[in-house]
Design a protein around this motif. Structure first.
Motif, PDB file in Angstrom:
ATOM      1  N   LYS A 406       0.862  -1.187   0.000  1.00 61.82           N
ATOM      2  CA  LYS A 406       0.000   0.000   0.000  1.00 61.82           C
ATOM      3  C   LYS A 406       0.895   1.233   0.000  1.00 61.82           C
ATOM      4  O   LYS A 406       1.680   1.433   0.944  1.00 61.82           O
ATOM      5  N   TYR A 407       0.795   2.036  -1.066  1.00 63.03           N
ATOM      6  CA  TYR A 407       1.699   3.169  -1.218  1.00 63.03           C
ATOM      7  C   TYR A 407       0.957   4.505  -1.207  1.00 63.03           C
ATOM      8  O   TYR A 407      -0.176   4.622  -1.708  1.00 63.03           O
ATOM      9  N   PHE A 408       1.645   5.508  -0.680  1.00 67.64           N
ATOM     10  CA  PHE A 408       1.109   6.871  -0.627  1.00 67.64           C
ATOM     11  C   PHE A 408       2.298   7.818  -0.831  1.00 67.64           C
ATOM     12  O   PHE A 408       3.429   7.502  -0.441  1.00 67.64           O
ATOM     13  N   GLY A 409       2.042   8.961  -1.439  1.00 70.09           N
ATOM     14  CA  GLY A 409       3.147   9.864  -1.764  1.00 70.09           C
ATOM     15  C   GLY A 409       3.040  11.230  -1.105  1.00 70.09           C
ATOM     16  O   GLY A 409       1.944  11.734  -0.858  1.00 70.09           O
ATOM     17  N   ILE A 410       4.190  11.798  -0.803  1.00 71.25           N
ATOM     18  CA  ILE A 410       4.284  13.172  -0.290  1.00 71.25           C
ATOM     19  C   ILE A 410       5.279  13.927  -1.168  1.00 71.25           C
ATOM     20  O   ILE A 410       6.383  13.446  -1.423  1.00 71.25           O
ATOM     21  N   LYS A 411       4.886  15.106  -1.604  1.00 71.22           N
ATOM     22  CA  LYS A 411       5.814  16.009  -2.292  1.00 71.22           C
ATOM     23  C   LYS A 411       6.063  17.189  -1.361  1.00 71.22           C
ATOM     24  O   LYS A 411       5.128  17.853  -0.926  1.00 71.22           O
ATOM     25  N   ILE A 412       7.330  17.433  -1.035  1.00 72.63           N
ATOM     26  CA  ILE A 412       7.675  18.525  -0.123  1.00 72.63           C
ATOM     27  C   ILE A 412       7.681  19.847  -0.886  1.00 72.63           C
ATOM     28  O   ILE A 412       8.355  19.988  -1.915  1.00 72.63           O
ATOM     29  N   VAL A 413       6.889  20.787  -0.405  1.00 71.63           N
ATOM     30  CA  VAL A 413       6.780  22.098  -1.069  1.00 71.63           C
ATOM     31  C   VAL A 413       7.097  23.204  -0.057  1.00 71.63           C
ATOM     32  O   VAL A 413       6.985  23.018   1.161  1.00 71.63           O
TER      33      VAL A 413
END
Length: 413
Positions: A406-413
């Motif tokens: 189970k994958y989830f993504g975060i993009k640091i802004v």
């Protein structure tokens, strides 16, 4: 190859105006056309039935033509629509025409292209009324099911005229591009017969070589509309639906739909499909039919490079090594999973909830306690740690994994 026999075993024959004329056109290598309305900047999987069928006619000896409705797209086909279409601007239609033609040229490069704006935009209202309208009676048009079903709810003169414009398209291609056959989905039967009847009125029924052919609409075995997911339409444009998502869509089809989809949407022979079906029945958990279906259609739409990308991503998700992907594939992977943007001062637990990895902080704490959560392959233990403490992938991304796959993504802004 007798085109009617070929389409019959595939279950693709719905209606034919004249079988003899259709086969004569095949033997004489005449042109066949299918129209595509530029209602959006991309076609979707619902259009694949006609794209594949047009290609199939080409393999059978016809000269295939893809007609982009740059002119009729200014009106919109009312066939079996419950409401009047919202008219698009000239700029919208032109942009959609260009995008769809580019898309189709990549999928079916051996097909000729035409745009009905090239002749309809040059026709005056008087020309249309004299040269086209004169050959249609009101009773004939009102008898069309696609028109009759809209009379009670409302049908403008604009949309009422659509079937006559499509009839004129057929006549133009018949006269100028040696096109003797028009094909379409079953909802196009009324428009297609308007074309054959109009040509008959021009050259005489006995002299006419025009024929029309329709295929069934693409629906699932349970009768539901095909090509929709929870996130919306499945597009042929990889910027709208990635190659991975496209591949997964076909990989997740039910067993009950696979054989039909194989017949409808691939160029595999009857013997090849029967063999795959037998192998699938021997080991259904291996999903042999789904894998072959996904491979065949993804290769057709996105070429071998697109299929290779989809398979690499599928293997990476399955094996749990997404973090090892190169930058381009990592970006595609993150686009295919639930993702969100967060500032680096957000906490671990805030990120778990914001990314949809957990539905609440309480559930997030349970996952952390069970050591079921990793951030970029490192098990997380301190729920209050800041994201700034996590080594980033490509200096920008955090890949959260819950459990094995189970994958989830975060993009640091």
């Amino acid at each position: 190859m007798n085109i009617i026999n070929e389409l019959n075993w595939r279950g693709l024959v719905k209606q034919i105006t004249n079988e003899e004329k259709l086969l004569q056109a095949q033997q004489a290598n005449k042109a066949v056309y299918c129209g595509f309305d530029p209602t959006a900047a991309s076609l979707h999987v619902g259009h694949l039935m006609m794209i594949v069928t047009l290609q199939r006619f080409g393999k059978a000896g016809f000269n295939p033509i893809a007609l982009i409705g740059g002119g009729t797209g200014m009106i919109g086909d009312p066939s079996f629509k419950s409401d009047e279409r919202v008219l698009q601007t000239n700029e919208q239609v032109l942009a959609n025409v260009q995008a769809i033609e580019k898309q189709l040229r990549a999928i079916i490069p051996n097909v000729q292209f035409a745009n009905n704006a090239d002749w309809l935009n040059n026709m005056t209202l008087i020309d249309f009324l004299r040269d086209v309208g004169k050959d249609f009676t009101l009773s004939y048009l009102l008898a069309k099911e696609s028109i009759a079903t809209r009379i009670q709810t409302g049908l403008s003169i604009t949309e009422f005229s659509y079937t006559m414009l499509q009839a004129y398209d057929f006549w133009h291609l018949y006269s100028n591009m040696d096109c003797k056959v028009q094909i379409g989905g079953s909802d196009q039967w009324g428009n297609i017969t308007s074309g054959t009847d109009y040509i008959n009125s021009k050259v005489g029924r006995d002299n006419s070589q025009a024929a029309g052919f329709t295929i069934p609409l693409l629906v699932k075995s349970d009768g539901k509309k095909f090509g929709k997911t929870e996130s919306g339409a499945v597009w042929l444009d990889s910027t709208k639906t990635s190659e991975y998502e496209f591949y997964q869509f076909w990989l997740n089809q039910d067993d009950a739909d696979c054989e039909r989809m194989m017949k409808y949407l691939t160029f595999l022979s009857e013997a090849e499909i029967s063999k795959l079906q037998a192998e699938h029945q021997q080991a259904p958990t291996q999903r042999i039919m789904q894998k072959q279906l996904a491979a065949e259609i993804t290769r057709f739409v996105h070429q071998q490079a697109g299929l290779d990308k989809a398979i690499k991503l599928t293997e990476a998700f399955f094996q749990g090594n997404i973090a090892n992907l190169d930058k381009a594939l990592l970006k595609d992977a993150l686009a295919a999973i639930p993702s969100t943007n967060l500032a680096s001062d957000a906490t671990i637990i805030e990120a778990i909830v914001a990314s949809q990895c957990a539905s609440s902080k309480r559930e997030a704490r349970e996952f952390i306690a069970a050591k079921a959560i990793t951030f970029n392959d490192a098990i997380v233990e301190d729920e209050n740690a800041k994201l700034s403490s996590i080594p980033l992938l490509e200096n920008q991304y955090i890949l959260i994994k819950r459990g094995k796959r189970k994958y989830f993504g975060i993009k640091i802004v």
